[in-house]
Design a protein around this motif. Structure first.
Motif, PDB file in Angstrom:
ATOM      1  N   GLY A  37     -11.406 110.287   7.102  1.00 29.21           N
ATOM      2  CA  GLY A  37     -12.225 109.427   8.154  1.00 29.21           C
ATOM      3  C   GLY A  37     -13.272 108.786   7.655  1.00 29.21           C
ATOM      4  O   GLY A  37     -13.701 107.839   8.352  1.00 29.21           O
ATOM      5  N   SER A  38     -13.861 109.090   6.669  1.00 30.40           N
ATOM      6  CA  SER A  38     -14.940 108.554   5.892  1.00 30.40           C
ATOM      7  C   SER A  38     -14.862 107.050   5.672  1.00 30.40           C
ATOM      8  O   SER A  38     -13.716 106.777   5.080  1.00 30.40           O
ATOM      9  CB  SER A  38     -15.588 109.250   4.943  1.00 30.40           C
ATOM     10  OG  SER A  38     -16.212 110.482   5.315  1.00 30.40           O
ATOM     11  N   TYR A  39     -15.687 106.043   5.715  1.00 36.31           N
ATOM     12  CA  TYR A  39     -15.480 104.872   5.589  1.00 36.31           C
ATOM     13  C   TYR A  39     -16.877 104.189   5.226  1.00 36.31           C
ATOM     14  O   TYR A  39     -18.038 104.534   5.448  1.00 36.31           O
ATOM     15  CB  TYR A  39     -14.712 104.155   6.410  1.00 36.31           C
ATOM     16  CG  TYR A  39     -15.473 104.117   7.830  1.00 36.31           C
ATOM     17  CD1 TYR A  39     -16.574 102.784   8.043  1.00 36.31           C
ATOM     18  CD2 TYR A  39     -15.489 104.867   8.822  1.00 36.31           C
ATOM     19  CE1 TYR A  39     -17.143 102.704   9.184  1.00 36.31           C
ATOM     20  CE2 TYR A  39     -16.112 104.887  10.020  1.00 36.31           C
ATOM     21  CZ  TYR A  39     -16.978 103.513  10.223  1.00 36.31           C
ATOM     22  OH  TYR A  39     -17.548 103.416  11.360  1.00 36.31           O
ATOM     23  N   GLY A  40     -16.690 103.123   4.460  1.00 33.32           N
ATOM     24  CA  GLY A  40     -17.820 102.274   4.125  1.00 33.32           C
ATOM     25  C   GLY A  40     -17.662 100.669   4.077  1.00 33.32           C
ATOM     26  O   GLY A  40     -16.486 100.358   3.594  1.00 33.32           O
ATOM     27  N   LEU A  41     -18.574  99.810   4.223  1.00 32.05           N
ATOM     28  CA  LEU A  41     -18.211  98.445   4.352  1.00 32.05           C
ATOM     29  C   LEU A  41     -19.416  97.790   3.561  1.00 32.05           C
ATOM     30  O   LEU A  41     -20.702  98.497   3.739  1.00 32.05           O
ATOM     31  CB  LEU A  41     -18.290  97.900   5.864  1.00 32.05           C
ATOM     32  CG  LEU A  41     -16.979  98.532   6.661  1.00 32.05           C
ATOM     33  CD1 LEU A  41     -17.471  97.797   7.870  1.00 32.05           C
ATOM     34  CD2 LEU A  41     -15.828  97.911   6.029  1.00 32.05           C
ATOM     35  N   GLN A  42     -19.197  96.822   2.775  1.00 29.08           N
ATOM     36  CA  GLN A  42     -20.059  95.923   2.057  1.00 29.08           C
ATOM     37  C   GLN A  42     -19.922  94.614   2.324  1.00 29.08           C
ATOM     38  O   GLN A  42     -18.946  94.162   1.967  1.00 29.08           O
ATOM     39  CB  GLN A  42     -20.302  96.612   0.447  1.00 29.08           C
ATOM     40  CG  GLN A  42     -20.395  97.989   0.404  1.00 29.08           C
ATOM     41  CD  GLN A  42     -19.136  98.620   0.274  1.00 29.08           C
ATOM     42  OE1 GLN A  42     -18.185  98.307  -0.025  1.00 29.08           O
ATOM     43  NE2 GLN A  42     -19.123  99.922   0.626  1.00 29.08           N
ATOM     44  N   VAL A  86     -27.482  88.239  -0.569  1.00 25.73           N
ATOM     45  CA  VAL A  86     -27.907  89.013   0.366  1.00 25.73           C
ATOM     46  C   VAL A  86     -26.675  90.301   0.132  1.00 25.73           C
ATOM     47  O   VAL A  86     -25.664  89.872   0.133  1.00 25.73           O
ATOM     48  CB  VAL A  86     -27.633  88.273   1.909  1.00 25.73           C
ATOM     49  CG1 VAL A  86     -27.451  89.102   3.074  1.00 25.73           C
ATOM     50  CG2 VAL A  86     -28.499  87.064   2.083  1.00 25.73           C
ATOM     51  N   ASN A  87     -27.145  91.380   0.281  1.00 23.09           N
ATOM     52  CA  ASN A  87     -26.229  92.556   0.267  1.00 23.09           C
ATOM     53  C   ASN A  87     -26.372  93.462   1.450  1.00 23.09           C
ATOM     54  O   ASN A  87     -27.653  93.868   1.707  1.00 23.09           O
ATOM     55  CB  ASN A  87     -26.638  93.337  -0.982  1.00 23.09           C
ATOM     56  CG  ASN A  87     -26.199  92.473  -2.230  1.00 23.09           C
ATOM     57  OD1 ASN A  87     -25.415  91.501  -2.101  1.00 23.09           O
ATOM     58  ND2 ASN A  87     -26.934  92.677  -3.345  1.00 23.09           N
ATOM     59  N   ILE A  88     -25.593  93.580   2.274  1.00 20.14           N
ATOM     60  CA  ILE A  88     -25.682  94.537   3.458  1.00 20.14           C
ATOM     61  C   ILE A  88     -24.318  95.632   3.331  1.00 20.14           C
ATOM     62  O   ILE A  88     -23.523  95.338   3.103  1.00 20.14           O
ATOM     63  CB  ILE A  88     -25.317  93.697   4.911  1.00 20.14           C
ATOM     64  CG1 ILE A  88     -26.506  92.716   4.789  1.00 20.14           C
ATOM     65  CG2 ILE A  88     -25.304  94.651   5.747  1.00 20.14           C
ATOM     66  CD1 ILE A  88     -26.314  91.910   6.165  1.00 20.14           C
ATOM     67  N   SER A  89     -24.861  96.782   3.242  1.00 15.65           N
ATOM     68  CA  SER A  89     -24.030  98.053   3.109  1.00 15.65           C
ATOM     69  C   SER A  89     -24.006  99.029   4.276  1.00 15.65           C
ATOM     70  O   SER A  89     -25.228  99.249   4.749  1.00 15.65           O
ATOM     71  CB  SER A  89     -24.227  98.764   1.827  1.00 15.65           C
ATOM     72  OG  SER A  89     -23.977  97.746   0.642  1.00 15.65           O
TER      73      SER A  89
END
Length: 894
Positions: free
Chosen positions: A302-307, A322-325
Motif C-alpha cells: 500500500g505504500s506509494y510515492g509521486l514525483q 521544479v521538483n515536487i515529491s
C-alpha cells in the motif's frame, strides 16, 4: 484549228515576257497605284459547319494518362578503372570506385551495373585475389544513408532491395555516434522515401556494428527513418548469446529532439513493504521551453510515492526547475504490532534570471523545504546521497536598482531555514531592504576627496521583515503565525577619514538607528497568583539608539636582506597595528520597572520582543587593539633560467585582537583572540586560531578579577584552540619531472585524447604498456594495459579543536575526513568517501563506489559497509539514453 493558233500565240507571249524579265530584273519599278478597301464583304460560315462536316469521336477525353518521361534528370556516372557500354545487354558497367548521381540520390560502390532500359542499377563489392571484399556500396537519398553489401535500385519507382544494410539514426538529443541507433538488416525492401521493410535485423548503440557487444534481434520490422521502428518478436543478444529479455512486439522511437514517452520503472522487493516498482511514469515536452515528467513508486503493501519534475528555460531570459515529491510509507501490514504509516514530502525549486534580461532588476529562487525525515526515510535510491542533510534552506528574492543619483538598491526576500533534527523552522515572510549609495555632501561628485570635511559621507538603509518561528507540526497551519514578529530598522551611518602626521590613518564614525515594532510587552506582578504576568500589546512603537567610534592605525614594514647568493635572499614583515574607541550611551528612557514579590524594583524594556534587539541599558565605552601580521620570503628559484626570485608566504595572516572596557568595574580586559593562516608547505594550507584569557579562574571555573600572572600562572591562559587543514594528492605529484614533464609528454603523445597515454610506451616514463606489436590495434589503444603506475587521487581534511575554559583540557573534536578515486584499469574505477573520529575512535559514514565501463554498458556498485546507512546497491544498464530503460538493479534491504 482556231484554238491551236491562240494557244501558240499565248506561249510565244509568255516566253517573251520571261526573257524580258530575266534581262531587266534590276529595272523593275513599282507602279504608283493606290490601294483601296473592297466594299464587298464575304459571307460568314455557319458556326457548326466544321462540326457538321467532320466526324467527332464519341470518347471526349482519353482516360489513360500520358506516360511521363522515364528520367526526370540527367544521370552522372564515373569509375576509376573502366566504364563499359554494352548495346547488346542494354547495360553500362562501371568498375572500381564507381559513382552514380541522380537528383538527390547518390550511389558509390566497387562495381555498378546500370540497365538503361529498365532504369535500374545494381551495386556490389569488389573481391580481390585473396577473397577479401572492399569498396562496399554507399547509398544516400536525401538525408538517409545506408551502407549495404549490395543493392538494387529502380530510378522510376524509387524502390530498392538492399542486402546486409547498415545505417545510423540519430534520436532524442544525442548526436550521431555512440549515442545513435545503429540499424542492421540482412534484407531490406525500400518501399518509398520514408518506409523500409526489414528482415532479420539488429538494433544496437554499440560502436562496433560488425561485432556488437549487444544487439536486439528483430525478425521483421517496419522502419521509418528519423521517426520509428515497429518490430515483431524481438529479444536481446549479448555477445551473440540470446537472453530471456524479449517482447512479442516492440516500438523504438527515433524522433529527433524531445518526444513524449513512457519512463521505464525499476523493480525490486522490500521485506517490510513487499514488491515494488520505482521511478516509472511519463515524460511530456510541453513546449520548446518547458517539459514535465511525472513518475511514481508503488509497493504491494500500500505504500506509494509521486514525483513531478519540470525544467524550463528561455535563452537570454531565465531558466530553472521544479521538483515536487510526496511519499506515503506504510510499514508492515495493518493489524501487526509493527504497523505504522508516515507521509513525507519535499519541494525543490530553482530559478535564475539571465543578467542580460534586465540590468536593473533580478528575480531568483532557491527553495528546499519539506519533511525533516524525507531523505533519511525515503526508499528511493535517488535520495541516497542526501541522507545526511540536516538543514533545509530556501530563498526567493526580487531586487531592483534605481540608477539615478543617488542610486538606490531595493530587494524583497522570502526565506526559510529548517533543522531536520530539532524540527524548528525559521521564516521571513518577507524581508524588505533598501539602501542608498554613499553621499559626500561637502564635495562635488567628480572632485578629489581630501581632508576631514571633504571625506564626510553618509548612507541610508532600511530593513523591514515579518519573522516567524514555528515547528514542523504547525507548518502550513494557522498556529504558525502565533509567534510572528514584525519590525523595521532605519540606519544612517556617518563617517570620515584623514591622514595624521603623514603616516597615521584616522577615521571617525557615527551610527544612528531607529527601530520600529508592531508589538510591545507590559510586565507586572500579580499578587493574587503570585506570578509575574507579561502582556503583549499590539500596536506601533519605536525606539532609537546611536553610537560613536574612532580608530587610528598605520602600516609598518621590516625587511631583512641576506644576499642574492643565499637560498633565502630576503624576509619581509608587514605589521598593521590599530587602536579604536567606541562609545554607546545608556538608553534608560526606554526602560520601565515593576515591583516583584520581594518588593524590589525590576527593570525591563517593552521592546524585548523586537527582532532587531533591545536598547542598551548599560553605557558602553571601550578601547580595542588589533595587530595584523604577514611574513613572506624571497627564495632563489630552482629554475636556473628564472630572472626573479620566488616569493613564499610564510604567514599569510597572523592577527591578535583584544579590548578594554572603560565602564566595567572588574574584568575590564576581554580574552585575547588569535587567528592565522600559512601555506609554508606547498598545497597544504593550514588555518589555526586560539583564545587566551588574561584573568584567572576560581575552583568553580568562574573568572575572577585577578590577572592570571598574579595568580601564579602565565600572562594568559589558553582557553580554546582549533586547527584545520585540507590537501589533495594524486599520482602525478610523485612522477619524475612532475607536472612540467607531464605537460611536455602530453604534447608529444600520439594519444593526446587519453589522459593516461604517453609517447614512449616502453620507456621508464610510460603510464601504461600497450603490449606486443601484434596487439597494437585500435581496440587495444582504447583499452590500454597499465604497467606499474595506477592513476589515483585523494583528498584529506583534518580538524582538531581544544577547550580549556575550566581547566578541563579537553579535545572536543579530532577527526580526519578523506575521499578519493583509484583507476585500476582504464575501465575500472574505485571511489571512496569516509572519515575517522580520532577522539571517539570510530569511522563516520563510509561509502565505496565501484564503476566499470563495459563498452555499451555501465556497471556500478555502491556499498556502505557499516553504520546507520549500511546498504549496497548494484546497477548495470546500457549507457545510451535511447535504450537506458534496459537495465537491472538490485539493492540490499534496510
Amino acid at each position: 484549228m482556231q484554238p491551236n493558233k491562240h494557244l501558240l500565240l499565248f506561249l510565244f507571249v509568255l516566253l517573251c515576257g520571261i526573257a524580258t524579265l530575266s534581262a531587266q530584273e534590276d529595272l523593275i519599278t513599282p507602279l504608283p497605284i493606290k490601294a483601296s478597301k473592297d466594299t464587298i464583304t464575304a459571307p460568314l460560315l455557319p458556326p457548326n459547319i466544321l462540326n457538321d462536316s467532320i466526324r467527332v469521336d464519341s470518347v471526349d477525353t482519353d482516360t489513360v494518362p500520358k506516360k511521363q518521361p522515364l528520367l526526370l534528370d540527367k544521370i552522372e556516372y564515373k569509375a576509376k578503372d573502366y566504364v563499359k557500354l554494352s548495346q547488346k545487354d542494354n547495360k553500362i558497367y562501371l568498375y572500381d570506385e564507381a559513382e552514380i548521381y541522380y537528383q538527390d540520390t547518390e550511389l558509390k560502390a566497387g562495381v555498378i551495373v546500370m540497365d538503361y532500359v529498365k532504369n535500374e542499377v545494381y551495386a556490389g563489392r569488389m573481391k580481390d585475389s585473396l577473397g577479401n571484399y572492399s569498396q562496399l556500396p554507399f547509398f544516400k537519398q536525401g538525408d538517409n544513408e545506408v551502407r549495404p553489401d549490395s543493392i538494387r535500385f529502380n530510378f522510376d519507382t524509387q524502390k530498392a532491395l538492399i542486402w546486409n544494410s547498415r545505417t545510423e539514426q540519430q534520436a532524442g538529443l544525442g548526436q550521431l555516434g555512440s549515442d545513435a541507433m545503429k540499424v542492421y538488416a540482412q534484407k531490406t525492401k525500400k518501399e518509398n522515401d520514408s518506409v523500409y521493410f526489414m528482415s532479420e535485423g539488429k538494433l544496437t548503440t554499440s560502436n562496433d556494428t560488425v561485432n556488437p557487444d549487444y544487439y536486439i534481434r528483430v525478425r521483421k520490422a517496419k522502419f521509418v527513418p528519423k521517426k520509428k521502428i515497429i518490430a515483431g518478436y524481438s529479444n536481446m543478444y549479448i555477445v551473440d548469446v540470446p537472453t530471456p529479455v524479449a517482447l512479442p512486439f516492440a516500438y523504438f522511437p527515433l524522433t529527433g529532439g524531445r518526444a513524449p514517452g513512457i519512463l521505464f520503472p525499476t523493480f525490486g522487493n522490500d521485506p517490510r513493504r513487499g514488491y515494488f516498482i520505482q521511478n516509472g511514469g511519463y515524460y511530456l515536452p510541453i513546449s520548446d521551453y518547458v517539459d514535465l515528467s511525472i513518475t511514481g513508486d508503488y509497493y504491494t503493501n500500500g505504500s506509494y510515492g509521486l514525483q513531478g519534475r519540470s525544467i524550463y528555460t528561455k535563452r537570454y531570459k531565465f531558466n530553472g526547475n521544479v521538483n515536487i515529491s510526496y511519499e506515503n510509507l506504510v510499514t508492515s501490514q495493518k493489524g501487526f504490532d509493527d504497523y505504522s504509516r508516515t507521509s513525507n514530502y519535499n519541494i525543490r525549486i530553482s530559478h535564475s534570471q539571465d543578467p542580460k534580461a534586465s540590468p536593473n532588476s533580478r528575480f531568483s529562487a532557491s527553495v528546499n523545504l519539506g519533511s525533516s525525515q524525507y531523505y533519511t526515510n525515503s526508499l528511493n535510491q535517488v535520495n541516497r546521497n542526501n541522507s545526511q542533510t540536516n538543514t533545509f534552506a530556501s530563498s526567493i528574492s526580487y531586487s531592483k536598482t534605481f540608477p539615478a543619483y543617488p542610486s538606490v538598491n531595493t530587494s524583497l526576500t522570502v526565506s526559510h531555514t529548517q533543522n531536520s533534527r530539532t524540527q524548528v523552522i525559521n521564516m521571513s515572510l518577507p524581508t524588505f531592504q533598501a539602501s542608498m549609495e554613499r553621499i559626500y555632501p561637502f564635495v562635488k561628485r567628480d572632485e578629489v576627496k581630501k581632508g576631514i570635511f571633504e571625506n564626510i559621507n553618509f548612507q541610508y538603509d532600511v530593513n523591514a521583515q515579518n519573522s516567524i518561528t514555528t515547528t514542523e507540526e504547525n507548518f502550513f497551519k494557522s498556529g504558525m503565525f502565533d509567534e510572528a514578529r514584525i519590525g523595521a530598522r532605519h540606519r544612517i551611518p556617518i563617517a570620515t577619514n584623514f591622514k595624521l602626521a603623514k603616516y597615521l590613518s584616522v577615521s571617525l564614525s557615527g551610527n544612528y538607528e531607529d527601530v520600529w515594532t508592531m508589538e510591545t510587552i507590559r510586565r507586572q506582578y500579580d499578587a493574587e497568583t503570585q506570578e509575574t504576568v507579561t502582556d503583549t500589546i499590539a500596536g506601533f512603537d519605536r525606539f532609537n539608539r546611536y553610537s560613536l567610534g574612532t580608530s587610528i592605525g598605520t602600516t609598518m614594514y621590516g625587511t631583512w636582506n641576506f644576499g642574492e647568493n643565499k637560498k633565502i635572499q630576503a624576509l619581509r614583515h608587514v605589521m598593521r597595528p590599530s587602536i579604536s574607541y567606541s562609545y554607546t550611551p545608556s538608553f534608560e528612557q526606554f526602560y520601565e520597572s515593576y515591583t516583584d514579590e520581594d518588593g524590589e524594583e525590576v527593570q525591563y524594556t517593552p521592546f524585548e520582543t523586537s527582532i532587531y534587539g533591545r536598547p542598551s541599558l548599560n553605557k558602553g565605552s571601550s578601547l580595542s587593539f588589533s595587530l595584523q601580521n604577514s611574513l613572506e620570503a624571497k627564495v632563489r628559484d630552482k629554475d636556473s633560467t628564472a630572472t626573479e626570485p620566488r616569493k613564499v608566504k610564510i604567514l599569510s595572516n597572523l592577527s591578535f585582537n583584544a579590548s578594554y572596557n572603560l565602564e566595567a568595574d572588574s574584568l575590564q580586559l576581554s580574552p585575547i583572540s588569535m587567528s592565522g593562516a600559512t601555506e609554508i608547505i606547498k598545497n597544504l594550507p593550514i588555518n589555526f586560531a586560539a583564545t587566551f584569557d588574561p584573568y584567572a579562574i576560581d575552583n568553580n571555573g568562574r573568572r575572577i578579577n585577578t590577572l592570571n600572572i598574579k595568580n601564579g600562572g602565565g600572562i594568559a591562559r589558553l582557553t580554546s584552540a582549533r586547527v584545520n587543514t585540507s590537501f589533495s594528492l594524486n599520482s602525478e605529484m610523485f612522477q619524475k619531472g612532475g607536472a612540467k614533464e607531464k605537460a611536455n609528454e602530453e604534447k608529444q603523445s600520439d594519444f593526446s585524447d587519453n589522459p593516461f597515454a604517453m609517447n614512449d610506451v616502453r620507456g621508464s616514463n610510460s603510464r601504461f604498456n600497450r603490449g606486443s606489436n601484434n596487439r597494437n590495434n585500435s581496440n587495444n589503444e582504447d583499452q590500454p594495459i597499465y604497467n606499474n603506475k595506477l592513476p589515483w587521487d585523494a583528498r584529506f581534511t583534518y580538524v582538531a579543536s581544544y577547550n580549556n575554559n575550566n581547566r578541563q583540557s579537553e579535545i572536543t573534536n579530532h577527526s580526519l575526513m578523506f575521499s578519493g578515486n583509484i583507476q585500476l584499469t582504464p575501465k575500472w574505477e574505485v571511489g571512496f568517501n569516509s572519515g575517522y573520529d580520532l577522539k571517539d575512535k570510530g569511522f563516520t559514514d563510509t561509502r565505496f563506489a565501484f564503476k566499470r565501463d563495459l563498452g555499451s554498458f555501465r556497471l556500478s556498485f555502491d556499498w556502505t559497509p557499516f553504520g546507520r546507512f549500511e546498504r549496497w546497491y548494484f546497477f548495470i544498464g546500457i549507457k545510451s539514453s535511447l535504450l537506458s530503460d534496459i537495465k537491472w538493479e538490485n539493492r540490499s534491504q534496510r
